[in-house]
Design a protein around this motif. Structure first.
Motif, PDB file in Angstrom:
ATOM      1  N   GLU A   1     -47.796  13.174  -5.040  1.00  0.00           N
ATOM      2  CA  GLU A   1     -47.020  14.381  -5.326  1.00  0.00           C
ATOM      3  C   GLU A   1     -47.082  15.348  -4.156  1.00  0.00           C
ATOM      4  OE1 GLU A   1     -48.500  16.969  -8.458  1.00  0.00           O
ATOM      5  OE2 GLU A   1     -50.506  16.105  -8.297  1.00  0.00           O
ATOM      6  N   ALA A   2     -46.057  16.198  -4.062  1.00  0.00           N
ATOM      7  CA  ALA A   2     -45.984  17.226  -3.024  1.00  0.00           C
ATOM      8  C   ALA A   2     -45.375  18.488  -3.612  1.00  0.00           C
ATOM      9  CB  ALA A   2     -45.155  16.736  -1.846  1.00  0.00           C
ATOM     10  N   HIS A   3     -45.706  19.636  -2.985  1.00  0.00           N
ATOM     11  CA  HIS A   3     -45.184  20.939  -3.401  1.00  0.00           C
ATOM     12  C   HIS A   3     -44.564  21.656  -2.210  1.00  0.00           C
ATOM     13  CE1 HIS A   3     -48.336  21.307  -6.928  1.00  0.00           C
ATOM     14  NE2 HIS A   3     -47.535  20.262  -7.044  1.00  0.00           N
ATOM     15  N   LEU A   4     -43.697  22.611  -2.480  1.00  0.00           N
ATOM     16  CA  LEU A   4     -43.164  23.464  -1.423  1.00  0.00           C
ATOM     17  C   LEU A   4     -42.492  24.683  -2.052  1.00  0.00           C
ATOM     18  CD1 LEU A   4     -43.048  23.225   1.726  1.00  0.00           C
ATOM     19  CD2 LEU A   4     -40.617  22.745   1.448  1.00  0.00           C
ATOM     20  N   TYR A   5     -42.742  25.843  -1.436  1.00  0.00           N
ATOM     21  CA  TYR A   5     -42.066  27.093  -1.796  1.00  0.00           C
ATOM     22  C   TYR A   5     -41.557  27.752  -0.518  1.00  0.00           C
ATOM     23  CZ  TYR A   5     -44.108  26.661  -6.461  1.00  0.00           C
ATOM     24  OH  TYR A   5     -44.444  26.220  -7.722  1.00  0.00           O
ATOM     25  N   SER A   6     -40.796  28.814  -0.665  1.00  0.00           N
ATOM     26  CA  SER A   6     -40.201  29.457   0.513  1.00  0.00           C
ATOM     27  C   SER A   6     -41.260  30.028   1.449  1.00  0.00           C
ATOM     28  CB  SER A   6     -39.237  30.573   0.081  1.00  0.00           C
ATOM     29  OG  SER A   6     -39.921  31.579  -0.647  1.00  0.00           O
ATOM     30  N   TRP A   7     -42.455  30.341   0.917  1.00  0.00           N
ATOM     31  CA  TRP A   7     -43.519  30.909   1.736  1.00  0.00           C
ATOM     32  C   TRP A   7     -44.534  29.867   2.208  1.00  0.00           C
ATOM     33  CZ3 TRP A   7     -42.812  31.803  -3.501  1.00  0.00           C
ATOM     34  CH2 TRP A   7     -43.734  31.181  -4.350  1.00  0.00           C
TER      35      TRP A   7
ATOM     36  N   LYS B   1     -42.472  34.180   4.453  1.00  0.00           N
ATOM     37  CA  LYS B   1     -41.275  34.043   3.638  1.00  0.00           C
ATOM     38  C   LYS B   1     -40.036  34.590   4.344  1.00  0.00           C
ATOM     39  CE  LYS B   1     -39.872  34.592  -1.179  1.00  0.00           C
ATOM     40  NZ  LYS B   1     -40.324  35.002  -2.524  1.00  0.00           N
ATOM     41  N   ASP B   2     -40.218  35.634   5.186  1.00  0.00           N
ATOM     42  CA  ASP B   2     -39.045  36.218   5.838  1.00  0.00           C
ATOM     43  C   ASP B   2     -38.514  35.346   6.971  1.00  0.00           C
ATOM     44  OD1 ASP B   2     -40.930  36.643   7.815  1.00  0.00           O
ATOM     45  OD2 ASP B   2     -40.736  38.835   7.834  1.00  0.00           O
ATOM     46  N   THR B   3     -39.175  34.198   7.218  1.00  0.00           N
ATOM     47  CA  THR B   3     -38.612  33.215   8.154  1.00  0.00           C
ATOM     48  C   THR B   3     -37.191  32.857   7.758  1.00  0.00           C
ATOM     49  OG1 THR B   3     -40.796  32.288   8.603  1.00  0.00           O
ATOM     50  CG2 THR B   3     -38.906  30.895   9.102  1.00  0.00           C
ATOM     51  N   TRP B   4     -36.953  32.783   6.447  1.00  0.00           N
ATOM     52  CA  TRP B   4     -35.629  32.400   5.946  1.00  0.00           C
ATOM     53  C   TRP B   4     -34.588  33.505   6.162  1.00  0.00           C
ATOM     54  CZ3 TRP B   4     -34.548  27.532   4.599  1.00  0.00           C
ATOM     55  CH2 TRP B   4     -35.644  26.674   4.372  1.00  0.00           C
TER      56      TRP B   4
ATOM     57  N   ILE C   1     -43.338  12.277  -6.084  1.00  0.00           N
ATOM     58  CA  ILE C   1     -42.663  13.230  -6.960  1.00  0.00           C
ATOM     59  C   ILE C   1     -42.867  14.626  -6.403  1.00  0.00           C
ATOM     60  CG2 ILE C   1     -44.660  13.273  -8.550  1.00  0.00           C
ATOM     61  CD1 ILE C   1     -42.655  13.982 -10.781  1.00  0.00           C
ATOM     62  N   PHE C   2     -41.789  15.363  -6.251  1.00  0.00           N
ATOM     63  CA  PHE C   2     -41.879  16.746  -5.794  1.00  0.00           C
ATOM     64  C   PHE C   2     -42.218  17.579  -7.022  1.00  0.00           C
ATOM     65  CE2 PHE C   2     -41.077  19.872  -2.577  1.00  0.00           C
ATOM     66  CZ  PHE C   2     -41.111  19.141  -1.402  1.00  0.00           C
ATOM     67  N   SER C   3     -43.539  17.689  -7.297  1.00  0.00           N
ATOM     68  CA  SER C   3     -43.960  18.179  -8.612  1.00  0.00           C
ATOM     69  C   SER C   3     -44.026  19.691  -8.739  1.00  0.00           C
ATOM     70  CB  SER C   3     -45.322  17.572  -8.981  1.00  0.00           C
ATOM     71  OG  SER C   3     -46.296  17.886  -8.014  1.00  0.00           O
ATOM     72  N   GLU C   4     -43.797  20.407  -7.646  1.00  0.00           N
ATOM     73  CA  GLU C   4     -43.623  21.864  -7.730  1.00  0.00           C
ATOM     74  C   GLU C   4     -42.746  22.361  -6.601  1.00  0.00           C
ATOM     75  OE1 GLU C   4     -46.557  24.937  -8.181  1.00  0.00           O
ATOM     76  OE2 GLU C   4     -47.800  23.666  -9.469  1.00  0.00           O
ATOM     77  N   PHE C   5     -41.715  23.084  -6.966  1.00  0.00           N
ATOM     78  CA  PHE C   5     -40.948  23.947  -6.089  1.00  0.00           C
ATOM     79  C   PHE C   5     -40.298  24.960  -7.021  1.00  0.00           C
ATOM     80  CE2 PHE C   5     -37.932  20.873  -7.609  1.00  0.00           C
ATOM     81  CZ  PHE C   5     -36.736  21.558  -7.753  1.00  0.00           C
ATOM     82  N   GLY C   6     -39.874  26.067  -6.488  1.00  0.00           N
ATOM     83  CA  GLY C   6     -39.267  27.043  -7.372  1.00  0.00           C
ATOM     84  C   GLY C   6     -38.653  28.191  -6.602  1.00  0.00           C
ATOM     85  N   PHE C   7     -38.037  29.100  -7.342  1.00  0.00           N
ATOM     86  CA  PHE C   7     -37.361  30.238  -6.724  1.00  0.00           C
ATOM     87  C   PHE C   7     -37.209  31.331  -7.767  1.00  0.00           C
ATOM     88  CE2 PHE C   7     -34.206  27.875  -8.925  1.00  0.00           C
ATOM     89  CZ  PHE C   7     -33.123  28.698  -9.187  1.00  0.00           C
ATOM     90  N   ASP C   8     -37.007  32.535  -7.302  1.00  0.00           N
ATOM     91  CA  ASP C   8     -36.780  33.682  -8.184  1.00  0.00           C
ATOM     92  C   ASP C   8     -35.433  33.494  -8.876  1.00  0.00           C
ATOM     93  OD1 ASP C   8     -36.197  36.105  -9.366  1.00  0.00           O
ATOM     94  OD2 ASP C   8     -36.852  37.312  -7.658  1.00  0.00           O
TER      95      ASP C   8
ATOM     96  N   ASP D   1     -35.606  33.092  -1.082  1.00  0.00           N
ATOM     97  CA  ASP D   1     -35.753  32.013  -2.059  1.00  0.00           C
ATOM     98  C   ASP D   1     -34.462  31.228  -2.229  1.00  0.00           C
ATOM     99  OD1 ASP D   1     -38.401  32.379  -2.625  1.00  0.00           O
ATOM    100  OD2 ASP D   1     -38.110  33.165  -4.635  1.00  0.00           O
ATOM    101  N   ASN D   2     -33.341  31.923  -2.291  1.00  0.00           N
ATOM    102  CA  ASN D   2     -32.059  31.243  -2.490  1.00  0.00           C
ATOM    103  C   ASN D   2     -31.739  30.316  -1.321  1.00  0.00           C
ATOM    104  OD1 ASN D   2     -31.749  32.673  -4.869  1.00  0.00           O
ATOM    105  ND2 ASN D   2     -30.429  34.233  -3.977  1.00  0.00           N
ATOM    106  N   ARG D   3     -31.995  30.787  -0.107  1.00  0.00           N
ATOM    107  CA  ARG D   3     -31.722  29.956   1.070  1.00  0.00           C
ATOM    108  C   ARG D   3     -32.662  28.747   1.113  1.00  0.00           C
ATOM    109  NH1 ARG D   3     -30.659  34.237   6.065  1.00  0.00           N
ATOM    110  NH2 ARG D   3     -28.604  34.946   5.336  1.00  0.00           N
TER     111      ARG D   3
END
Length: 533
Positions: A265-271, A276-279, A312-319, A327-329
């Motif tokens: 499994e792997a995870h990824l979020y915008s930060w 986070k402001d990289t995006w 399995i990408f078992s965690e990612f998410g956004f506001d 987050d949207n980008r």
């Protein structure tokens, strides 16, 4: 007398749910190369999961104060989830297995939570936390939703930080032997429950104690022990640094024999891994390209090569309120990877609230698919945005012809041809299939090709497939712009304006990878997604 009556009623309710669960269509799963397979049919079973938290201090799946259990599971089914990553704490099994929910809740000032549970799921209060988990699992099975049991923490609490004592083996609350004991108890308890198709070892290992020797030692012990208790389930294995990193497996594979039951499994979020402001402050084509290269390097490589295994990408998410631009980008970029690989996934989160998080009662989860009342989507665009991700696009046993879908990740919609022979965005169900030879994009089994009609005009399908305006190539660092060259030698890209379903050709946005070009190119991100289903 009243207490006896309540206990009898609770027992009858739990028994009825268990009977219905025994008739569920859950099945054992196995692995075949990079895919998860349904043992009963031999076909691919793509897991499309919502994370449902149960690891915080009340030690039960969230939301039972908001809606009846059957209705909550019904929302999962309604929004096309076929799986839940159900989180729990080790101490629930090893230290609090005989505690009742009412006794635990009495230690907190959560009268609104107790009132809500009494109204919606009164059976909860007079049973143990493990009884609640079992009843939730049974209801998921009764509605044909599969369960991935996820050990999130040892000590029940919100996760995660480097110094919370729950991060790595031999941290304050992370005793390896108690951890293996808890995993074993969970595996044994659900061994005969066909709704449980997978069990993870540990969520988001982290902190200064991380080292490879302990990882190989303890993860191997735990995986073998789970497999011994329940050889039917998949064993899901996480890596380092909040589940971002499995690249140490390139030099030293995990050598344990679980048959065909090993999944990573792997995870990824915008930060994750960068501010986070990289995006917001870097060219989007560049940051998206770098993000996907990073995923492949750290974890995605496991699905390729001579001995691929499922990831399995078992965690990612956004506001999901929609107002967070970063987050949207990030989400739109990540979607292009998940769709191109057709990977199994689990979004954080399905739940819309927590009973108590920190010192806040009925805390709202802005990343939740469900709203704070658990009766509607938090993000009204969720169904469109996730429609192709929820669909199985690749099956190694399929007899279907290989083809492509034209996908627009910003909206989640797919390209289809209308009655005017113009390309427009619509549902990804029943959309046109295309072939692509590196130049021509043709409607499958025809000689009609995608053709530029002029800047700002709708792109059409035509028989004029010898012209320069019918030749298309992916360009930019992201390779997400489909571009052609008009008769004046100008490069034009497929483009969709947010207020229309029409797809036109337009001057390409930031495709020369200028580090100072910060315009948003997402309206021009189009992807040829392979499918044989």
């Amino acid at each position: 007398m009243k207490k006896t009556t309540q206990s009898t009623h609770v027992f009858l309710v739990l028994s009825i749910i268990a009977i219905f669960a025994s008739h569920s269509k859950a099945y054992p799963l196995s692995t075949h190369k990079k895919y998860i397979i349904d043992d009963s049919t031999g076909q691919r079973a793509k897991l499309v999961c919502g994370n449902w938290a149960g690891h915080l201090t009340p030690m039960m799946p969230e939301g039972l104060d908001k809606r009846p259990l059957k209705d909550i599971v019904g929302e999962l089914v309604k929004y096309k989830f076929n799986c839940v990553r159900l989180t729990y704490a080790i101490h629930m099994w090893t230290r609090y297995s005989n505690n009742t929910v009412s006794d635990t809740l009495a230690t907190f000032n959560v009268s609104k939570v107790v009132e809500g549970i009494s109204k919606n799921n009164p059976w909860v209060l007079n049973v143990t936390h493990i009884n609640v988990f079992e009843t939730v699992v049974n209801e998921l099975g009764a509605q044909n939703v599969h369960v991935l049991l996820d050990n999130h923490v040892s000590k029940p609490e919100w996760c995660c930080s480097n110094d919370d004592g729950n991060g790595f083996f031999n941290d304050k609350y992370f005793d390896p032997q108690e951890w293996i004991q808890g995993l074993t108890l969970a595996a044994k308890h659900f061994a005969s429950n066909s709704a449980v198709v997978a069990q993870s070892l540990r969520n988001e290992l982290r902190g200064p104690r991380q080292n490879e020797n302990d990882w190989y030692n303890y993860m191997s012990q735990a995986a073998v022990e789970i497999h011994k208790q329940n050889p039917n389930i998949l064993v899901v294995i996480s890596g380092f640094n909040y589940d971002l990193d499995l690249q140490f497996l390139k030099k030293r594979p995990l050598e344990i024999d679980l048959g065909n039951k090993t999944v990573f499994e792997a995870h990824l979020y915008s930060w994750s891994g960068s501010p986070k402001d990289t995006w917001l402050k870097q060219p989007l084509n560049m940051i998206c390209s770098n993000t996907i290269k990073g995923i492949v390097n750290r974890a995605g490589f496991l699905t390729a090569g001579n001995n691929p295994v499922p990831l399995i990408f078992s965690e990612f998410g956004f506001d999901q309120t929609g107002g967070n631009v970063a987050d949207n980008r990030f989400l739109t970029c990540l979607q292009t990877y998940l769709v191109s690989t057709d990977m199994d996934w689990a979004i954080w989160s399905f739940h819309g609230t927590y009973y108590i998080r920190g010192d806040q009662v009925q805390f709202e989860e802005l990343f939740g698919v469900m709203n704070s009342d658990w009766n509607n989507l938090r993000n009204p665009n969720f169904t469109d945005k996730f429609q192709l991700l929820q669909r199985k696009n690749q099956d190694p046993t399929s007899k279907g012809t290989d083809a492509y879908i034209i996908y627009h990740p910003l909206t989640g919609k797919c390209g289809q041809v209308n009655e005017k022979n113009e390309l427009e965005l619509g549902s990804c169900e029943g959309q046109n299939r295309w072939s692509y030879n590196g130049s021509l994009i043709l409607i499958n089994s025809t000689q009609k090709c995608l053709t530029d009609s002029g800047e700002g005009l709708p792109v059409t399908v035509s028989d004029n497939c010898q012209s320069q305006s019918s030749s298309w190539k992916p360009i930019s660092l992201s390779s997400l712009h489909l571009a052609t060259t008009n008769k004046n030698g100008n490069q034009l890209c497929l483009h969709n304006n947010s207020n229309s379903s029409s797809i036109v050709s337009s001057q390409c946005i930031c495709v020369k990878d200028d580090p100072l070009c910060l315009d948003d190119p997402q309206s021009q991100w189009f992807q040829l997604v392979p499918t044989n289903v």
